[in-house]
Motif scaffolding. Structure first.
Motif, PDB file in Angstrom:
ATOM      1  N   SER A 107       0.837  -1.200   0.000  1.00 49.38           N
ATOM      2  CA  SER A 107       0.000   0.000   0.000  1.00 49.38           C
ATOM      3  C   SER A 107       0.872   1.251   0.000  1.00 49.38           C
ATOM      4  O   SER A 107       2.028   1.229   0.419  1.00 49.38           O
ATOM      5  CB  SER A 107      -0.927   0.008   1.217  1.00 49.38           C
ATOM      6  OG  SER A 107      -0.166   0.135   2.413  1.00 49.38           O
ATOM      7  N   PHE A 108       0.311   2.326  -0.503  1.00 51.89           N
ATOM      8  CA  PHE A 108       0.974   3.619  -0.525  1.00 51.89           C
ATOM      9  C   PHE A 108       0.092   4.607   0.230  1.00 51.89           C
ATOM     10  O   PHE A 108      -0.904   5.075  -0.306  1.00 51.89           O
ATOM     11  CB  PHE A 108       1.192   4.111  -1.963  1.00 51.89           C
ATOM     12  CG  PHE A 108       2.264   3.359  -2.689  1.00 51.89           C
ATOM     13  CD1 PHE A 108       3.550   3.854  -2.732  1.00 51.89           C
ATOM     14  CD2 PHE A 108       1.987   2.154  -3.311  1.00 51.89           C
ATOM     15  CE1 PHE A 108       4.551   3.163  -3.401  1.00 51.89           C
ATOM     16  CE2 PHE A 108       2.967   1.459  -3.971  1.00 51.89           C
ATOM     17  CZ  PHE A 108       4.260   1.963  -4.017  1.00 51.89           C
ATOM     18  N   PRO A 109       0.439   4.905   1.492  1.00 55.71           N
ATOM     19  CA  PRO A 109      -0.409   5.822   2.257  1.00 55.71           C
ATOM     20  C   PRO A 109      -0.395   7.213   1.654  1.00 55.71           C
ATOM     21  O   PRO A 109       0.637   7.700   1.208  1.00 55.71           O
ATOM     22  CB  PRO A 109       0.236   5.808   3.644  1.00 55.71           C
ATOM     23  CG  PRO A 109       1.658   5.425   3.404  1.00 55.71           C
ATOM     24  CD  PRO A 109       1.638   4.518   2.207  1.00 55.71           C
ATOM     25  N   VAL A 110      -1.547   7.824   1.620  1.00 55.07           N
ATOM     26  CA  VAL A 110      -1.683   9.186   1.095  1.00 55.07           C
ATOM     27  C   VAL A 110      -1.968  10.101   2.273  1.00 55.07           C
ATOM     28  O   VAL A 110      -2.831   9.816   3.096  1.00 55.07           O
ATOM     29  CB  VAL A 110      -2.829   9.272   0.068  1.00 55.07           C
ATOM     30  CG1 VAL A 110      -3.029  10.704  -0.393  1.00 55.07           C
ATOM     31  CG2 VAL A 110      -2.554   8.355  -1.110  1.00 55.07           C
ATOM     32  N   LYS A 111      -1.232  11.190   2.335  1.00 57.28           N
ATOM     33  CA  LYS A 111      -1.408  12.151   3.415  1.00 57.28           C
ATOM     34  C   LYS A 111      -1.846  13.477   2.807  1.00 57.28           C
ATOM     35  O   LYS A 111      -1.391  13.854   1.738  1.00 57.28           O
ATOM     36  CB  LYS A 111      -0.100  12.316   4.176  1.00 57.28           C
ATOM     37  CG  LYS A 111      -0.221  13.188   5.389  1.00 57.28           C
ATOM     38  CD  LYS A 111       1.003  13.096   6.258  1.00 57.28           C
ATOM     39  CE  LYS A 111       0.761  13.906   7.519  1.00 57.28           C
ATOM     40  NZ  LYS A 111       1.804  13.707   8.477  1.00 57.28           N
ATOM     41  N   GLU A 112      -2.736  14.161   3.499  1.00 56.43           N
ATOM     42  CA  GLU A 112      -3.205  15.447   3.003  1.00 56.43           C
ATOM     43  C   GLU A 112      -2.425  16.561   3.682  1.00 56.43           C
ATOM     44  O   GLU A 112      -2.196  16.542   4.883  1.00 56.43           O
ATOM     45  CB  GLU A 112      -4.693  15.606   3.288  1.00 56.43           C
ATOM     46  CG  GLU A 112      -5.292  16.803   2.616  1.00 56.43           C
ATOM     47  CD  GLU A 112      -6.802  16.826   2.708  1.00 56.43           C
ATOM     48  OE1 GLU A 112      -7.370  17.874   2.368  1.00 56.43           O
ATOM     49  OE2 GLU A 112      -7.408  15.823   3.104  1.00 56.43           O
ATOM     50  N   GLY A 113      -1.994  17.529   2.894  1.00 51.87           N
ATOM     51  CA  GLY A 113      -1.303  18.692   3.422  1.00 51.87           C
ATOM     52  C   GLY A 113      -2.266  19.848   3.585  1.00 51.87           C
ATOM     53  O   GLY A 113      -3.462  19.732   3.351  1.00 51.87           O
ATOM     54  N   ILE A 114      -1.736  20.985   3.982  1.00 50.62           N
ATOM     55  CA  ILE A 114      -2.534  22.197   4.181  1.00 50.62           C
ATOM     56  C   ILE A 114      -2.083  23.241   3.168  1.00 50.62           C
ATOM     57  O   ILE A 114      -0.885  23.441   2.975  1.00 50.62           O
ATOM     58  CB  ILE A 114      -2.338  22.742   5.607  1.00 50.62           C
ATOM     59  CG1 ILE A 114      -2.810  21.720   6.637  1.00 50.62           C
ATOM     60  CG2 ILE A 114      -3.072  24.062   5.793  1.00 50.62           C
ATOM     61  CD1 ILE A 114      -2.414  22.067   8.059  1.00 50.62           C
TER      62      ILE A 114
END
Length: 135
Positions: free
Chosen positions: A17-24
């Motif tokens: 899996s490739f975790p996706v992180k949200e930025g600001i």
């Protein structure tokens, strides 16, 4: 303007899996924006900054031709998946399932409508995932 930034490491987890992180994203002066994020792992990352023209919507329709209805369904997006959802789940149940399993990708809105005599139509809006979301 609706902007979003998503960060994913070049190397995935051991399970593939490739975790996706949200930025600001913060709007600055003269049309400039500031992107902030803190990666979970060291190494190279892919950063995608996207702007909404319109929010993406997907429709799920149940299809029964008799009163004998039942069962569950799941929703998948890439390698993310909801837990089993009852065939007649209300809007809040479906939204909570999406938020708990795919909240790192988007904010969701769900509308449920009666569709024909025995069926339902769920309209799912991806409020922060932009572009053509895979069906």
């Amino acid at each position: 303007d609706l902007f979003a930034v998503y960060i994913s490491p070049e190397q995935g987890h051991n399970d593939g899996s490739f975790p996706v992180k949200e930025g600001i994203i913060r709007r600055g002066n003269e049309g400039f924006y500031t992107v902030e994020y803190v990666p979970d792992t060291s190494g190279l990352h892919t950063i995608a900054i996207v702007q909404a023209v319109s929010t993406e919507q997907q429709t799920i329709t149940t299809s029964y031709n008799t009163k004998a209805r039942g069962g569950t369904f799941t929703i998948k997006l890439g390698n993310l998946s909801t837990p089993p959802i009852s065939w007649d789940a209300d809007e809040d149940v479906l939204k909570n399932a999406l938020d708990s399993s795919m909240g790192s990708v988007s904010i969701f809105d769900v509308e449920k409508k009666v569709h024909g005599l025995f069926n339902f139509k769920y309209i799912i809006s991806f409020e922060t995932l932009l572009g053509n979301v895979p069906s």
